[in-house]
Design a protein around this motif. Structure first.
Motif, PDB file in Angstrom:
ATOM      1  N   TRP A  49       0.855  -1.184   0.000  1.00  0.00           N
ATOM      2  CA  TRP A  49       0.000   0.000   0.000  1.00  0.00           C
ATOM      3  C   TRP A  49       0.890   1.232   0.000  1.00  0.00           C
ATOM      4  CZ3 TRP A  49       0.515   2.859   4.621  1.00  0.00           C
ATOM      5  CH2 TRP A  49       1.071   2.163   5.708  1.00  0.00           C
ATOM      6  N   ASP A  50       0.391   2.282  -0.649  1.00  0.00           N
ATOM      7  CA  ASP A  50       1.160   3.525  -0.702  1.00  0.00           C
ATOM      8  C   ASP A  50       0.399   4.618   0.042  1.00  0.00           C
ATOM      9  OD1 ASP A  50      -0.900   4.025  -2.445  1.00  0.00           O
ATOM     10  OD2 ASP A  50       0.336   4.042  -4.234  1.00  0.00           O
ATOM     11  N   ILE A  51       0.979   5.795   0.046  1.00  0.00           N
ATOM     12  CA  ILE A  51       0.412   6.888   0.843  1.00  0.00           C
ATOM     13  C   ILE A  51       0.002   8.023  -0.082  1.00  0.00           C
ATOM     14  CG2 ILE A  51       0.904   8.601   2.632  1.00  0.00           C
ATOM     15  CD1 ILE A  51       2.689   6.516   3.951  1.00  0.00           C
ATOM     16  N   ASP A  52      -1.298   8.162  -0.251  1.00  0.00           N
ATOM     17  CA  ASP A  52      -1.853   9.235  -1.068  1.00  0.00           C
ATOM     18  C   ASP A  52      -2.795  10.123  -0.262  1.00  0.00           C
ATOM     19  OD1 ASP A  52      -0.655   8.691  -3.581  1.00  0.00           O
ATOM     20  OD2 ASP A  52      -2.039   7.028  -3.887  1.00  0.00           O
ATOM     21  N   ARG A  53      -3.593   9.513   0.610  1.00  0.00           N
ATOM     22  CA  ARG A  53      -4.671  10.220   1.300  1.00  0.00           C
ATOM     23  C   ARG A  53      -4.368  10.362   2.794  1.00  0.00           C
ATOM     24  NH1 ARG A  53      -8.763   5.660   0.030  1.00  0.00           N
ATOM     25  NH2 ARG A  53      -6.906   4.623   0.830  1.00  0.00           N
ATOM     26  N   PRO A  54      -5.065  11.274   3.475  1.00  0.00           N
ATOM     27  CA  PRO A  54      -4.833  11.438   4.908  1.00  0.00           C
ATOM     28  C   PRO A  54      -4.945  10.135   5.693  1.00  0.00           C
ATOM     29  CG  PRO A  54      -6.110  13.294   4.099  1.00  0.00           C
ATOM     30  CD  PRO A  54      -5.978  12.330   2.946  1.00  0.00           C
ATOM     31  N   GLU A  55      -5.905   9.269   5.336  1.00  0.00           N
ATOM     32  CA  GLU A  55      -6.045   8.008   6.073  1.00  0.00           C
ATOM     33  C   GLU A  55      -4.852   7.081   5.850  1.00  0.00           C
ATOM     34  OE1 GLU A  55      -9.256   7.832   2.732  1.00  0.00           O
ATOM     35  OE2 GLU A  55      -8.235   9.372   3.943  1.00  0.00           O
ATOM     36  N   ASP A  56      -4.210   7.206   4.675  1.00  0.00           N
ATOM     37  CA  ASP A  56      -2.993   6.422   4.432  1.00  0.00           C
ATOM     38  C   ASP A  56      -1.865   6.901   5.341  1.00  0.00           C
ATOM     39  OD1 ASP A  56      -4.301   5.108   2.290  1.00  0.00           O
ATOM     40  OD2 ASP A  56      -3.675   6.679   0.893  1.00  0.00           O
ATOM     41  N   TRP A  57      -1.758   8.204   5.501  1.00  0.00           N
ATOM     42  CA  TRP A  57      -0.714   8.764   6.370  1.00  0.00           C
ATOM     43  C   TRP A  57      -0.931   8.337   7.815  1.00  0.00           C
ATOM     44  CZ3 TRP A  57       3.967  10.481   6.266  1.00  0.00           C
ATOM     45  CH2 TRP A  57       4.484  11.218   7.328  1.00  0.00           C
ATOM     46  N   GLN A  58      -2.162   8.357   8.256  1.00  0.00           N
ATOM     47  CA  GLN A  58      -2.456   7.942   9.623  1.00  0.00           C
ATOM     48  C   GLN A  58      -2.147   6.454   9.806  1.00  0.00           C
ATOM     49  OE1 GLN A  58      -6.500   9.406   9.506  1.00  0.00           O
ATOM     50  NE2 GLN A  58      -5.995  11.203  10.737  1.00  0.00           N
ATOM     51  N   ARG A  59      -2.428   5.668   8.797  1.00  0.00           N
ATOM     52  CA  ARG A  59      -2.086   4.243   8.842  1.00  0.00           C
ATOM     53  C   ARG A  59      -0.577   4.058   8.976  1.00  0.00           C
ATOM     54  NH1 ARG A  59      -3.556   0.076   3.864  1.00  0.00           N
ATOM     55  NH2 ARG A  59      -2.672  -1.838   4.751  1.00  0.00           N
ATOM     56  N   TRP A  60       0.183   4.831   8.205  1.00  0.00           N
ATOM     57  CA  TRP A  60       1.635   4.731   8.268  1.00  0.00           C
ATOM     58  C   TRP A  60       2.154   5.145   9.633  1.00  0.00           C
ATOM     59  CZ3 TRP A  60       5.999   2.814   7.635  1.00  0.00           C
ATOM     60  CH2 TRP A  60       7.197   3.528   7.827  1.00  0.00           C
ATOM     61  N   LYS A  61       1.585   6.198  10.218  1.00  0.00           N
ATOM     62  CA  LYS A  61       2.051   6.640  11.528  1.00  0.00           C
ATOM     63  C   LYS A  61       1.827   5.554  12.576  1.00  0.00           C
ATOM     64  CE  LYS A  61       4.225   9.219  10.733  1.00  0.00           C
ATOM     65  NZ  LYS A  61       5.509   9.828  11.161  1.00  0.00           N
ATOM     66  N   GLU A  62       0.724   4.823  12.470  1.00  0.00           N
ATOM     67  CA  GLU A  62       0.478   3.721  13.405  1.00  0.00           C
ATOM     68  C   GLU A  62       1.474   2.600  13.200  1.00  0.00           C
ATOM     69  OE1 GLU A  62      -3.558   2.607  12.750  1.00  0.00           O
ATOM     70  OE2 GLU A  62      -4.387   4.479  13.549  1.00  0.00           O
ATOM     71  N   VAL A  63       1.768   2.279  11.934  1.00  0.00           N
ATOM     72  CA  VAL A  63       2.742   1.224  11.635  1.00  0.00           C
ATOM     73  C   VAL A  63       4.133   1.633  12.103  1.00  0.00           C
ATOM     74  CG1 VAL A  63       3.917  -0.003   9.767  1.00  0.00           C
ATOM     75  CG2 VAL A  63       1.422   0.284   9.702  1.00  0.00           C
ATOM     76  N   ALA A  64       4.514   2.874  11.797  1.00  0.00           N
ATOM     77  CA  ALA A  64       5.867   3.347  12.146  1.00  0.00           C
ATOM     78  C   ALA A  64       6.067   3.373  13.661  1.00  0.00           C
ATOM     79  CB  ALA A  64       6.082   4.741  11.560  1.00  0.00           C
ATOM     80  N   ALA A  65       5.010   3.674  14.398  1.00  0.00           N
ATOM     81  CA  ALA A  65       5.121   3.723  15.856  1.00  0.00           C
ATOM     82  C   ALA A  65       5.393   2.353  16.450  1.00  0.00           C
ATOM     83  CB  ALA A  65       3.858   4.299  16.462  1.00  0.00           C
ATOM     84  N   ALA A  66       5.010   1.311  15.712  1.00  0.00           N
ATOM     85  CA  ALA A  66       5.191  -0.047  16.207  1.00  0.00           C
ATOM     86  C   ALA A  66       6.519  -0.667  15.757  1.00  0.00           C
ATOM     87  CB  ALA A  66       4.027  -0.924  15.741  1.00  0.00           C
ATOM     88  N   LEU A  67       7.238   0.026  14.889  1.00  0.00           N
ATOM     89  CA  LEU A  67       8.501  -0.533  14.385  1.00  0.00           C
ATOM     90  C   LEU A  67       9.600  -0.492  15.451  1.00  0.00           C
ATOM     91  CD1 LEU A  67       8.590   1.009  10.790  1.00  0.00           C
ATOM     92  CD2 LEU A  67       7.983  -1.326  11.450  1.00  0.00           C
TER      93      LEU A  67
END
Length: 211
Positions: free
Chosen positions: A193-211
């Motif tokens: 999945w890539d990041i185009d929309r605000p919900e994609d960015w929020q998804r990435w922030k949740e994933v990155a926080a768990a890394l």
């Protein structure tokens, strides 16, 4: 190492990363409703740094080219060149298909192209794609939105990028049809999945926080 062993080693592909300079109002504009123009540009810079780090973990820097757009001398591009030792090139004019094909054909032998907004493409996935490309004509990482985040090819296949409805949800399906029409063998190791929309960015922030 014996010469015959060296001869049997697979050829590592070149990897070409396409990226805009992180300019406010011109990069990741669909994130602006959430982050503002400058925030969206900062998000783009963060994604590019992450993608370059993943690429350079999977492949040696001499196999990596960053194709720049908007501001070829942007400090972020210089930073990435100095930090990782990758090559910088200017993206040519033309639609996305023309630019992808130009990058793939810039170096001889197998090559892969990916965008800078797919943090879900890990270094392990890049390695898997490189391995798949040793015994397939084409390798693709399909995206959830109907496009793809990475494409690789053993050589130039005229027609592979022509007539594709770039920017639509039909990019992947049209490319699959073209692959079949050309009689090519393709591998699709994983869906990303890539990041185009605000919900994609929020998804990435949740994933990155768990890394």
């Amino acid at each position: 190492m014996p010469a015959e062993t060296l001869a049997n080693r697979p050829v590592l592909p070149q990897l070409h990363l396409l990226a805009k300079a992180p300019l406010a109002g011109q990069a990741k504009t669909r994130l602006a409703p959430l982050l503002g123009d400058q925030g969206a540009a900062n998000a783009h810079a963060e994604l590019l740094r992450h993608c370059v780090a993943n690429v350079c973990q999977a492949l040696p820097a001499e196999n990596v080219t960053l194709w720049t757009a908007l501001d070829h001398a942007h400090p972020l591009f210089i930073e990435l060149h100095e930090q990782f030792g990758l090559t910088l090139k200017h993206q040519p004019d033309g639609d996305l298909g023309a630019r992808v094909r130009h990058a793939l054909n810039h170096t001889p032998g197998p090559a892969m192209v990916m965008g800078s907004d797919c943090p879900s493409i890990t270094s392990a996935l890049i390695t898997a794609c490189a391995q798949q490309l040793t015994h397939n004509d084409v390798v693709i990482l399909p995206a959830e939105d109907g496009g793809y985040g990475l494409i690789g090819a053993q050589q130039d296949y005229p027609g592979l990028f022509e007539g594709i409805p770039w920017g639509s949800h039909q990019v992947l399906s049209a490319t699959r049809q073209r692959i079949e029409a050309l009689g090519l063998r393709a591998a699709y190791p994983a869906t990303i999945w890539d990041i185009d929309r605000p919900e994609d960015w929020q998804r990435w922030k949740e994933v990155a926080a768990a890394l």
